[in-house]
Design a protein around this motif. Sequence first.
Motif, PDB file in Angstrom:
ATOM      1  N   UNK A 181      28.142  33.446  46.803  1.00 16.49           N
ATOM      2  CA  UNK A 181      28.901  33.246  45.460  1.00 16.49           C
ATOM      3  C   UNK A 181      29.902  34.329  45.397  1.00 16.49           C
ATOM      4  N   UNK A 182      31.154  33.549  45.194  1.00 13.66           N
ATOM      5  CA  UNK A 182      32.252  34.304  44.986  1.00 13.66           C
ATOM      6  C   UNK A 182      32.888  34.308  43.520  1.00 13.66           C
ATOM      7  N   UNK A 183      33.508  35.185  42.871  1.00 17.24           N
ATOM      8  CA  UNK A 183      34.119  35.116  41.675  1.00 17.24           C
ATOM      9  C   UNK A 183      35.507  35.695  41.443  1.00 17.24           C
ATOM     10  N   UNK A 184      36.399  35.213  40.404  1.00 16.56           N
ATOM     11  CA  UNK A 184      37.699  35.677  40.209  1.00 16.56           C
ATOM     12  C   UNK A 184      37.750  36.272  38.943  1.00 16.56           C
ATOM     13  N   UNK A 185      39.007  36.787  38.441  1.00 20.70           N
ATOM     14  CA  UNK A 185      39.189  37.525  37.208  1.00 20.70           C
ATOM     15  C   UNK A 185      39.155  36.868  35.957  1.00 20.70           C
ATOM     16  N   UNK A 186      39.030  35.597  35.899  1.00 19.58           N
ATOM     17  CA  UNK A 186      38.850  34.900  34.607  1.00 19.58           C
ATOM     18  C   UNK A 186      37.774  35.001  33.656  1.00 19.58           C
ATOM     19  N   UNK A 187      36.451  35.332  34.222  1.00 16.33           N
ATOM     20  CA  UNK A 187      35.774  35.210  35.534  1.00 16.33           C
ATOM     21  C   UNK A 187      35.383  33.631  35.829  1.00 16.33           C
TER      22      UNK A 187
END
Length: 999
Positions: free
Chosen positions: A730-736
């Motif tokens: 599972x990968x996440x970004x800053x929005x998230x």
Amino acid sequence: MKISSNILKHLLTTILLFGSEVNARAQVTVTSSDSLSCTVHCTTLTAHITGDTAINAGITMDDIYSVAHPIGFSFNFYGAAYTSLVIGANGTVSFNASDAGGGDPWPITAALLGNPSKLNNICGPWCDIDIFYTGTPIGTETYSTIGVAPNRKFIVAWCGCSMFQCSNQLTTSQIILYEGTNVIEVHLAHKDICTSWNPMGGTNGGRAIIGVQNASGTAATVAPGRDWVPVWSASDEAWRFTPDATGASYSVASIAYNPEILTTATIYWYNMTTGGTYMGTGPTETVCPGVQTLYRACALVCADTVSGYYMVTPIPTVTPTYTSTNPTMCGACDGTITISGLVPGAPYSITYTLGGVPQTPITGTASATGTVIITGLCAGTYDNILPTQPGVCMNAVGPAVLVDPPISISSVDVLNPSVCGACDGSLTLKGLYPSHVFTINYTLNGVAQTPLSAVSSPSGTITLTGLCDGAVYNNIVASFSTCVTPPMGPYTMTAPPPPSANIVSVVSPSECGKCNGSITIRSVIPWSSDTIGYTYGTTIMPTFPTVANGDSSVYLPGLCAGTYSNMSIKIGNCLVQVNGTAILTDPLLTAGFTDVTHLGCNGDSIFFKNNSTTSPTGSLYYLWSFGDGSSDSVANPVHVYPAGTYTVHLTATNHYCSSYDSTNFTLGHPLQAIFTETPDILCQGQTAVTTNTSIGAAGYMWYFSNAATDTNTNATYTYQRAGTYNLTLIARNAIPCYDTMHKTIYVDTISGIKINLTDSVLCAGTYITATGLYASLGNTGVTWAFGDGDSVLNKNPIYHAFNNLGTYTITATAHYRACQDTSTTRVVNVFQQPTINIGRDTSICKGSESITLGDNLNTSNTGANYVWSTGEKTRMITVVAPGTYFATVNINNCYASDTILVSNDCYMDIPNAFTPNGDGINDYFFPRQMLTKGLTAFSMNIYNRWGQLIFETTTLDGSGWDGKLNNVDQPSGVYIYIIDATFKDGQKEHHQGNITLLR
């Protein structure tokens, strides 16, 4: 019947025939329905039959007596009075009440006198009849009582009845009993000899008897030559049996053949004047002869015929001649018809038809030259002209066709309309009868018009007025009485050309795209019906019908923006050209919008603002196309987009005009979880290593399917057990926002291996089945090696045969994708395939000798085991009967079999029929070389049904009897054989039976 010499002459001759048309009791009488006259040329002939009406005797099977039937009067037979009797199926009548429903004997083995089969019987004739022989009745067996007391007759008839075994030979006869005199008559129409019915010694063979016998068998009277021998045949004969005064005996005398005939017979009609031409069937026949003609009516029943004749003589007639003259003018009735060939000075009444309709008769006296003139005749067809005179027959004449002289229009004067579109033209028809009423028919532009009635002028003219400009008048005809002129035309009304018109006003549409503009044109004829033609742009438009205003203007409404040219106005057939071009313009309509973007995890939201305008006023409608296949119709929509590049279109419309605006934009902040794992497939105890290549991620979480996790960018894990596992990142970004990737991990097991065989000992040339037992998880195949140089890949189970003797090691190796391969072996022994021979086929005389059968190839092999078809298990067996025997030998569990046929050497097969017709098939009875074996002595005698020896032989291998006696073919039938035979083993056989000869 009264016969008039000048009307009808009939000659009536009635000849009655039966059989060959000798004297018969029945009669055919012919009568006529009408007397012929000048108007009656046909008559109906009717045939009347007098004779017997029969009742079926009720016999429903072969060789039986009927139930008792009433005679209708008291009849004395050999001194005893009877009122009923029974009828036999074989041509006899019995006065024994006990015979009713019983059997009627068919064997004729002795003379009538004393014959117990026919006591108290009348034989007329007694013979073997079977109307049911073929399954469908052939012939009838009937009875009847006719006449008036005290002279009645009782009649029993066998009509066209088939003989037993001779269904194509028919017997017809009658027995007649007379009231009061007690006389008996037998009338025989036909009786053949049926030679094919001679059972076992020949008891019938076509035999028959005509005669009478009393109840005790002590008195009998037989017609001469008509007892049981010799065999006889006859046709068209009759015998009368007359009792003496005491009734104890009868005398017999030959009489004329004269049976009773059925009244239900079919009538056949013939024209004897034309040589006996067949005309038809039925009780009546209508005839219309032109000359004197003789007609014959024939009644056909039970192969016998009765005829009646009638002569018809028609009346001669006279045929006159005629001439005619036509009327002098059309419609005049001054034509004539002159009839010639009549008697001068004689009075006549004349009838005729006009057009098929009868007219009032006229009377007149023939002139000195024999003519009568019919006057005052109109045009028409006169037919069936018939002059009549009492006592004379005349033929009608005609048709006489009277015709009117023709009329015509000599010429036509044309006056065109005064102006274009006017209806004041005229056509003047010339050359008609002066001052007569005519009917005028014509077409206007190809359409038929209502007929006009007009009186011609003293100069013979009629004028058609009110004719319109441009119209075409054709097929103009004038009718007078029944006369019609030839058609005239075509004539086209043509007026001077009209002046041109001008555009006086133009009004553009009120909104963009609306078609409510107009054009006004002047000048045209006020209140005229006009059609406006014009071009819109470059398109020629459909014409517009309208009516001109009182101010000479016309109005063209419902126009769209554009250029209108090439305008014209059609008034009737006149075409007015319009000067100038009209241009109509649309108001403005403009589409426009702006947008604002809001980012999100599940797509970015775009807010659109609509800036579209229209002039001067009006409502606008919108259609948004968002570039991703979706659309909307609100003024200011909000739309959610996934990452990508899009083109947005706005269409603004008032439903007449449309305006367009568009913009392009790109959206994207991608997040994607991506990794690889090595190796792809593991064996137990191996470690998996991951490589993370995710896009746009700021953090990670790994899951290894057994609650183990890791947050490093790259992770490793060791799998201790075989199985299938799920690996998740599972990968996440800053929005998230989050993205997930799954991968399946395969871990193979370390396998053992074993071989199962169907047998470890086998025969050369046979096969075994080998099955490998090993783990299937991760298996990529198996290799088999059989120790004889053969190997096979990837088949399990496997079938294999060893062709050579010896000991072999079988090896199986299982292959795996991640773990090591594994192998095992098994040993098999291969022995020789045995053989067996129990000897060649042989023969035996059943019941008198025995033979020994055994295996001659394995005599020294103590390991050989046997099983015979008899169930015995020794190497040798003894047999005493013919048959098929087989033995099976088992050596080292290898098997072989052999079979031997032991044939019958002492036998004889006797057939029951043969066909000596020369076709090479079954032409001889009992050919020994084909139907016997082992004979040492033989004799055969063949007899016919009378016991006569017709063939004998003692030859062992002869062809047999060829169906002949002294080289003459013998008839089809049943023959008796006696055969004695001795076989080579000393046995003897005696046979006696029947053989059927068929041709």
